[in-house]
Enzyme design. Sequence first.
Site, short mmCIF file in Angstrom:
data_model
loop_
_atom_site.label_atom_id
_atom_site.label_comp_id
_atom_site.label_asym_id
_atom_site.label_seq_id
_atom_site.Cartn_x
_atom_site.Cartn_y
_atom_site.Cartn_z
N ARG A 29 0.75 -1.15 0.02
CA ARG A 29 0.09 -0.10 0.07
C ARG A 29 0.79 1.22 0.01
O ARG A 29 0.52 2.25 -0.63
CB ARG A 29 -1.04 -0.22 1.32
CG ARG A 29 -2.21 -0.75 0.99
CD ARG A 29 -2.01 -2.09 0.37
NE ARG A 29 -3.35 -2.71 0.26
CZ ARG A 29 -3.85 -3.58 1.12
NH1 ARG A 29 -3.07 -3.84 2.20
NH2 ARG A 29 -5.03 -4.17 0.94
N ASP A 42 0.34 -6.77 -3.58
CA ASP A 42 -1.14 -6.35 -3.28
C ASP A 42 -1.52 -5.28 -4.38
O ASP A 42 -0.68 -5.19 -5.03
CB ASP A 42 -1.35 -5.85 -1.87
CG ASP A 42 -2.78 -6.04 -1.54
OD1 ASP A 42 -3.91 -5.94 -2.39
OD2 ASP A 42 -2.89 -6.69 -0.25
N HIS A 44 -6.58 -9.86 -4.06
CA HIS A 44 -5.76 -8.99 -4.13
C HIS A 44 -4.77 -8.76 -4.93
O HIS A 44 -3.46 -8.57 -4.83
CB HIS A 44 -5.12 -8.94 -2.46
CG HIS A 44 -6.07 -8.36 -1.41
ND1 HIS A 44 -6.44 -7.05 -1.11
CD2 HIS A 44 -6.71 -9.01 -0.68
CE1 HIS A 44 -6.98 -7.14 -0.06
NE2 HIS A 44 -7.34 -8.51 0.27
N ASP A 77 -6.97 -14.45 1.36
CA ASP A 77 -7.87 -13.68 1.74
C ASP A 77 -8.72 -13.07 0.86
O ASP A 77 -8.27 -12.44 -0.32
CB ASP A 77 -7.29 -12.69 2.93
CG ASP A 77 -6.18 -11.76 2.25
OD1 ASP A 77 -5.45 -12.10 1.73
OD2 ASP A 77 -6.24 -10.63 2.75
N GLU A 78 -9.82 -12.87 1.29
CA GLU A 78 -10.67 -11.68 0.46
C GLU A 78 -10.85 -11.83 -0.91
O GLU A 78 -10.87 -10.64 -1.46
CB GLU A 78 -10.29 -10.43 1.01
CG GLU A 78 -10.46 -10.12 2.47
CD GLU A 78 -10.23 -8.56 2.96
OE1 GLU A 78 -10.83 -7.98 3.78
OE2 GLU A 78 -9.21 -8.19 2.64
N TRP A 87 -7.15 -13.96 11.30
CA TRP A 87 -7.08 -12.67 11.34
C TRP A 87 -8.67 -11.97 11.49
O TRP A 87 -8.83 -11.12 12.33
CB TRP A 87 -6.57 -12.14 9.95
CG TRP A 87 -7.37 -12.18 9.01
CD1 TRP A 87 -7.42 -13.33 8.16
CD2 TRP A 87 -8.38 -11.16 8.24
NE1 TRP A 87 -8.32 -13.32 6.93
CE2 TRP A 87 -8.98 -11.60 7.06
CE3 TRP A 87 -8.65 -9.82 8.58
CZ2 TRP A 87 -9.74 -11.20 6.34
CZ3 TRP A 87 -9.55 -9.06 7.59
CH2 TRP A 87 -10.13 -9.84 6.64
N TYR A 118 -4.40 -5.62 15.00
CA TYR A 118 -4.34 -5.02 13.76
C TYR A 118 -4.10 -3.56 14.41
O TYR A 118 -4.74 -2.62 14.62
CB TYR A 118 -5.82 -4.99 13.16
CG TYR A 118 -5.90 -5.96 12.14
CD1 TYR A 118 -5.32 -7.12 12.34
CD2 TYR A 118 -6.30 -5.83 10.84
CE1 TYR A 118 -5.26 -8.32 11.49
CE2 TYR A 118 -6.30 -6.75 9.83
CZ TYR A 118 -5.85 -7.94 10.37
OH TYR A 118 -5.71 -9.01 9.24
N ASP A 175 -3.18 -0.92 12.49
CA ASP A 175 -3.36 0.05 11.65
C ASP A 175 -4.43 0.86 12.19
O ASP A 175 -4.89 2.05 11.76
CB ASP A 175 -3.72 -0.63 10.18
CG ASP A 175 -4.86 -1.37 10.30
OD1 ASP A 175 -5.28 -1.97 11.14
OD2 ASP A 175 -5.23 -1.52 8.95
N TRP A 230 -1.04 -2.70 8.37
CA TRP A 230 -1.65 -2.47 6.99
C TRP A 230 -1.25 -1.16 6.58
O TRP A 230 -1.39 -0.36 7.72
CB TRP A 230 -2.96 -2.88 6.80
CG TRP A 230 -3.06 -4.47 7.04
CD1 TRP A 230 -3.84 -5.08 8.22
CD2 TRP A 230 -3.04 -5.52 6.16
NE1 TRP A 230 -4.08 -6.24 8.18
CE2 TRP A 230 -3.49 -6.46 6.87
CE3 TRP A 230 -2.35 -5.55 4.93
CZ2 TRP A 230 -3.21 -7.98 6.26
CZ3 TRP A 230 -2.26 -6.87 4.44
CH2 TRP A 230 -2.80 -7.69 5.02
N GLU A 260 -2.57 1.20 4.21
CA GLU A 260 -3.19 2.12 3.71
C GLU A 260 -3.11 3.55 3.78
O GLU A 260 -2.95 4.39 2.96
CB GLU A 260 -4.77 1.81 3.48
CG GLU A 260 -5.18 0.62 2.75
CD GLU A 260 -5.14 -0.73 3.58
OE1 GLU A 260 -4.27 -0.39 4.49
OE2 GLU A 260 -5.85 -1.30 3.13
C1 ACM Z 1 -6.49 -9.29 5.90
O1 ACM Z 1 -6.46 -8.35 6.63
N1 ACM Z 1 -7.14 -8.90 4.72
C2 ACM Z 1 -5.64 -10.26 6.05
#
Ligand code: ACM
Length: 642
Positions: free
Chosen positions: A120, A149, A227, A282-283, A349, A374, A376, A423, A425
């Site tokens: 990011r 990512d 991602h 993930d996601e 997570w 987390y 962040d 993270w 961002e």
């Molecule tokens: C994550 O926070 N998407 C692993």
Amino acid sequence: MMLQLLLALIGTAHTYDNITPVPTSVEAGVGCYRHHAGAQILRLHDADLPSEGYILEVGRKGVTVTSSDAAGTFYGLVTLAQMAGCDYSALEAEKWKVDCCRIEDAPRYEYRGLMTDVSRHFRSKEFLLRHLDAMATVKLNRLHIHLTDAAGWRMEVESYPELTKTGAWRTSASYEDWWITGDRKYVSEGTPGAYGGYYTKEDLREIVAYAAERHITVVPEIEMPGHSEEVCAALPWTCCTGRPYTCPDLCPGKESTFEFLEKVLAEVMDIFPSEYIHIGGDEAPKVHWRTCPDCQKRMEEEGISTVEGLQSYLITRIEKFIEANGRHIIGWDEILEGGLAPNATVMSWRGVDGGRAAIEAGHAAIMTPGEWCYIDARQDAPFKEPLAYGNYMPVSKVYSYDPSEGMDENGKGRVMGVQANLWAEYVMTDEMAEYMYWPRGFALAEVAWSQPSRKDYDDFHRRALGLSGRFRDKGYNVFDLANEYGNRRESLVPQEHMAVGCPVTYNNGSCISPSYPSAGEGSLNDGLCGGWHYKDGRWPGFLTDLDITLDLGTVRDISSVGCTFMQATLHGVRYPSSVEVYYSPDGEEFTLAGVQEREGPEPVSGLDFEVFGTRCEGRARFIRYVARNPGGFLFPDEIIVR
Ligand code: ACM
Ligand code: ZN
């Protein structure tokens, strides 16, 4: 607080009281040892000591570190260096004095990690080297590096130079201007204004070697299948449509995708000696997989009935490749869906359940649940902290985590360890990254290393202040724990007002969103206000209008009605578009006391709190409070009637 500050300033009575993470046991000795430059510290071997453990004996005449492995010796010296107030590499060369003692110590968990997201926002090599120094100081031993990512591919790959020629550069430095409101476009390296960067193989080898000298393993993460927008932009044939800017996921239907992944992973394993390779997982929205002919064909051929099963096919096939190369995979907890690959380690997570499910299935887990790990999120009040993705994660919250909580002995044995994730961002600069890591990283280190019976937040807080000072002396940008503001003031003491505990009618039915059952119906007038975080059990989330009537029991003089709302637009939490307040003596005839419209432009990010209500001069038994939902979540706090 004053006492803690004073203690931090004058130091505590003994040098062995300042060790972070707190050791397993410390026995005080008599007197002290004065080291003169050039004297030796004796290193002994004892095969019976646990891996990474050590015994540190400080007598008046000398110091001995005993361990069963090199990591144990290293940690013994790190402990001694904390006591001596110098760098572990300078212990023998410098002059110092420590109190006599005998310390026995060993880590609670073998995996003690911090994750850094260099996609990011790209982090400089110099940052990573300094970060490794910092980690070693508190016995953290895994640097998980999120190399790829959508926001940028960060590792040079010889087989596919396009990954860094275009996939590492974007049109805007601001993640928000690029991803949330912007064009999400990539540009070629060297384009004027291009923002990004990547590590050469030489850079990565240097980072890996520097880490190894500090007994830290760098765990690389290559995201798949989700991602992956930057991969699909650079190499469109890896996604279902074959066109750039159309898919977030790689296509598991095409053989060429596997060839791509295997070539990339072969280069990754060549650089990173880590026993574990993180493959993301993930996601992934998997939307295109439902219609992609290649994906559909693969599902038919393999007898796979769901897209989750197709993801499991991809992860299992990649695991086989990684295992054939003598390594193992780690994946985010989504890899449980559709069937877990046989030897995978799960990084939990989305809470602790993923880790527990993996453990029940006989796998190992690394705990990194958002609620505690987390980092962040802001570490203090939003009005004094830089813009951040998450609401609130103070150092005390990180410290309170127990990765093995509620597990039986067998389960505990399968918790490989714990990690905090940064993270990036909203972490634009290396300085800001340091600020987000420390001192929360100290707390995570103590969670990961120290036995729960040895943990004590007040004592940790005192030590963290001292260690923060030493980090600052070395030039790290550390959050100012001494001047921590803490949680939202209103949340700290019960509020007294006329409506506390009175009956509430929900005029449009009970419409608290089941997706945020953070607080129940009674929470609107239980006298308890919410803190900075909407998941603290005090903020009910509404996806509809909020429309309630309060019954005060008898007709009373009232002067004001108000309710604070939270606005966290990044999380879909919005102020009401307007609020209406009515009052009535009998519950039949209501008088409009006032209307408050939401004002000003809607922000993209930020965390704000505002009272919506009105003065209300009158006599009433019933109050009707209506907040209009502009689309998204409404998070009302206590409805306060005075
Ligand atoms: C994550 O926070 N998407 C692993
Ligand atoms: Zn496909």
